[in-house]
Design a protein around this motif. Sequence first.
Motif, PDB file in Angstrom:
ATOM      1  N   SER A  53       3.186 -16.725  -4.934  1.00  0.00           N
ATOM      2  CA  SER A  53       2.053 -17.645  -5.041  1.00  0.00           C
ATOM      3  C   SER A  53       2.536 -18.961  -5.629  1.00  0.00           C
ATOM      4  O   SER A  53       3.587 -19.014  -6.290  1.00  0.00           O
ATOM      5  CB  SER A  53       0.930 -17.047  -5.892  1.00  0.00           C
TER       6      SER A  53
ATOM      7  N   LEU B  60       1.189  -8.773  -2.761  1.00  0.00           N
ATOM      8  CA  LEU B  60       1.539 -10.142  -3.106  1.00  0.00           C
ATOM      9  C   LEU B  60       3.047 -10.368  -3.009  1.00  0.00           C
ATOM     10  O   LEU B  60       3.840  -9.680  -3.642  1.00  0.00           O
ATOM     11  CB  LEU B  60       1.042 -10.464  -4.522  1.00  0.00           C
TER      12      LEU B  60
ATOM     13  N   VAL C 236      -1.056 -18.630  -1.437  1.00  0.00           N
ATOM     14  CA  VAL C 236      -0.890 -17.206  -1.732  1.00  0.00           C
ATOM     15  C   VAL C 236      -0.228 -16.552  -0.527  1.00  0.00           C
ATOM     16  O   VAL C 236      -0.718 -16.680   0.595  1.00  0.00           O
ATOM     17  CB  VAL C 236      -2.251 -16.529  -2.022  1.00  0.00           C
TER      18      VAL C 236
ATOM     19  N   SER D 124      -8.544 -15.732  -2.581  1.00  0.00           N
ATOM     20  CA  SER D 124      -7.444 -15.786  -3.552  1.00  0.00           C
ATOM     21  C   SER D 124      -6.765 -17.153  -3.560  1.00  0.00           C
ATOM     22  O   SER D 124      -6.415 -17.681  -4.625  1.00  0.00           O
ATOM     23  CB  SER D 124      -6.424 -14.689  -3.262  1.00  0.00           C
TER      24      SER D 124
ATOM     25  N   ARG E  25       1.084 -13.044   1.185  1.00  0.00           N
ATOM     26  CA  ARG E  25       0.920 -11.589   1.118  1.00  0.00           C
ATOM     27  C   ARG E  25       1.500 -10.949   2.363  1.00  0.00           C
ATOM     28  O   ARG E  25       1.563 -11.569   3.430  1.00  0.00           O
ATOM     29  CB  ARG E  25      -0.565 -11.234   0.988  1.00  0.00           C
TER      30      ARG E  25
ATOM     31  N   SER F 183      -8.372 -11.543  -7.983  1.00  0.00           N
ATOM     32  CA  SER F 183      -9.041 -11.799  -6.705  1.00  0.00           C
ATOM     33  C   SER F 183      -8.471 -10.915  -5.602  1.00  0.00           C
ATOM     34  O   SER F 183      -9.213 -10.354  -4.781  1.00  0.00           O
ATOM     35  CB  SER F 183      -8.893 -13.275  -6.329  1.00  0.00           C
ATOM     36  N   ILE F 184      -7.142 -10.757  -5.579  1.00  0.00           N
ATOM     37  CA  ILE F 184      -6.502  -9.908  -4.569  1.00  0.00           C
ATOM     38  C   ILE F 184      -6.884  -8.450  -4.774  1.00  0.00           C
ATOM     39  O   ILE F 184      -7.173  -7.724  -3.814  1.00  0.00           O
ATOM     40  CB  ILE F 184      -4.975 -10.091  -4.620  1.00  0.00           C
TER      41      ILE F 184
ATOM     42  N   GLU G 225     -10.310  -7.746  -3.545  1.00  0.00           N
ATOM     43  CA  GLU G 225     -10.347  -7.706  -2.078  1.00  0.00           C
ATOM     44  C   GLU G 225      -9.806  -6.379  -1.556  1.00  0.00           C
ATOM     45  O   GLU G 225     -10.380  -5.779  -0.639  1.00  0.00           O
ATOM     46  CB  GLU G 225      -9.536  -8.862  -1.504  1.00  0.00           C
TER      47      GLU G 225
ATOM     48  N   VAL H   9      -5.623 -15.012  -9.807  1.00  0.00           N
ATOM     49  CA  VAL H   9      -5.271 -14.751  -8.411  1.00  0.00           C
ATOM     50  C   VAL H   9      -5.057 -13.253  -8.199  1.00  0.00           C
ATOM     51  O   VAL H   9      -5.523 -12.678  -7.201  1.00  0.00           O
ATOM     52  CB  VAL H   9      -4.016 -15.543  -8.012  1.00  0.00           C
ATOM     53  N   ARG H  10      -4.352 -12.607  -9.114  1.00  0.00           N
ATOM     54  CA  ARG H  10      -4.129 -11.159  -8.990  1.00  0.00           C
ATOM     55  C   ARG H  10      -5.451 -10.404  -8.985  1.00  0.00           C
ATOM     56  O   ARG H  10      -5.634  -9.453  -8.212  1.00  0.00           O
ATOM     57  CB  ARG H  10      -3.242 -10.672 -10.134  1.00  0.00           C
TER      58      ARG H  10
END
Length: 333
Positions: free
Chosen positions: A206, A203, A195, A292, A197, A320-321, A324, A317-318
Amino acid sequence: MSIPLSNRGASDRRIWNASARGVFSVKSAYALECTLQKRNEGGKSFSGAANRQWKRIWDLKDNTCPVCLSEPETVVHVCWGCSATADVWGRISVFRKWRRDFYDFQALWEEMGTKLKQEELELAATVMHSIWLRRNEMVFNGNFQSPNAVIAKAQADYSVNREVQEGVPGAAVRILGSESRQFDKDRGRMGIGVVVRDSEGALIGSLVAPKRNVTSAFQAEGHALHRAMVFCIELGLMHVCFEGDAKAVVDAVNSETEDNSWDGQLIEDIRQLKAAYLVWKLGFVRRSVNASAHVAAKLAVFFSCESVWLEDGPSEVRKSIMDELVCNELIQS
């Protein structure tokens, strides 16, 4: 199929399989001899007491400085007073005429705080960190860096830190190769999750990729880090901070000792990539910080081939980000 081969076309090499680093030592040879003897001998009733006695002997410590071998090793001695350390500070004009007889580190730091500008104080802290790393490298790996090498590393670290503080565009890369839930030892397969960033958490890209013929978790983590670096090169990123939760791999790559272990070719490949970009940084973070990428790695085992997203990623994944970022906003508010 499972032998780790170099991408650099490196020459074959002989390794000593009785040590983790693949380098012969008397200690490893002695341990191998003891292991071979025990295969043909029964256990002894007094072996436990003997082992405890030897442990006490090996645990004896000497507080003499391992660099100059002449004075007690204290924090202020390592970072300032040691003759080898003086060679480093003597090459930096602002510190060239400073006295060396500070009785403790607090006294040294207080004087620096009163005499130095903020930028000079930050440089001093970075140089001390490099000196301490040099000390550890010598004690644990037998390598001793020159004063110029210590200063060059400190200046590179200082430049990166200033760029981050001043908001220079960069990227933070969170990478995760494979832990117990992603690395299937019996089947020799793993999942790679990368990932990428920016400094604000947005983002950039990924990647998820399955990989087969992997023999160990260490090798799996190494493959993940290597793919993450290549991915950043493909994206054209110059200022990158890699974060991985495999401490053994991070330490192996950051070490300057030649790696003759079974996975040494892979580590050398990663080092070569990192050396080509002097401002790249590689650090260890706990898995909770790497959430992520961990999610991406879990997804990778279900893919049949590598998949890449630009400014996007799998929905898991999106999410999870986003979780956060929301958490960070709540903490800051």
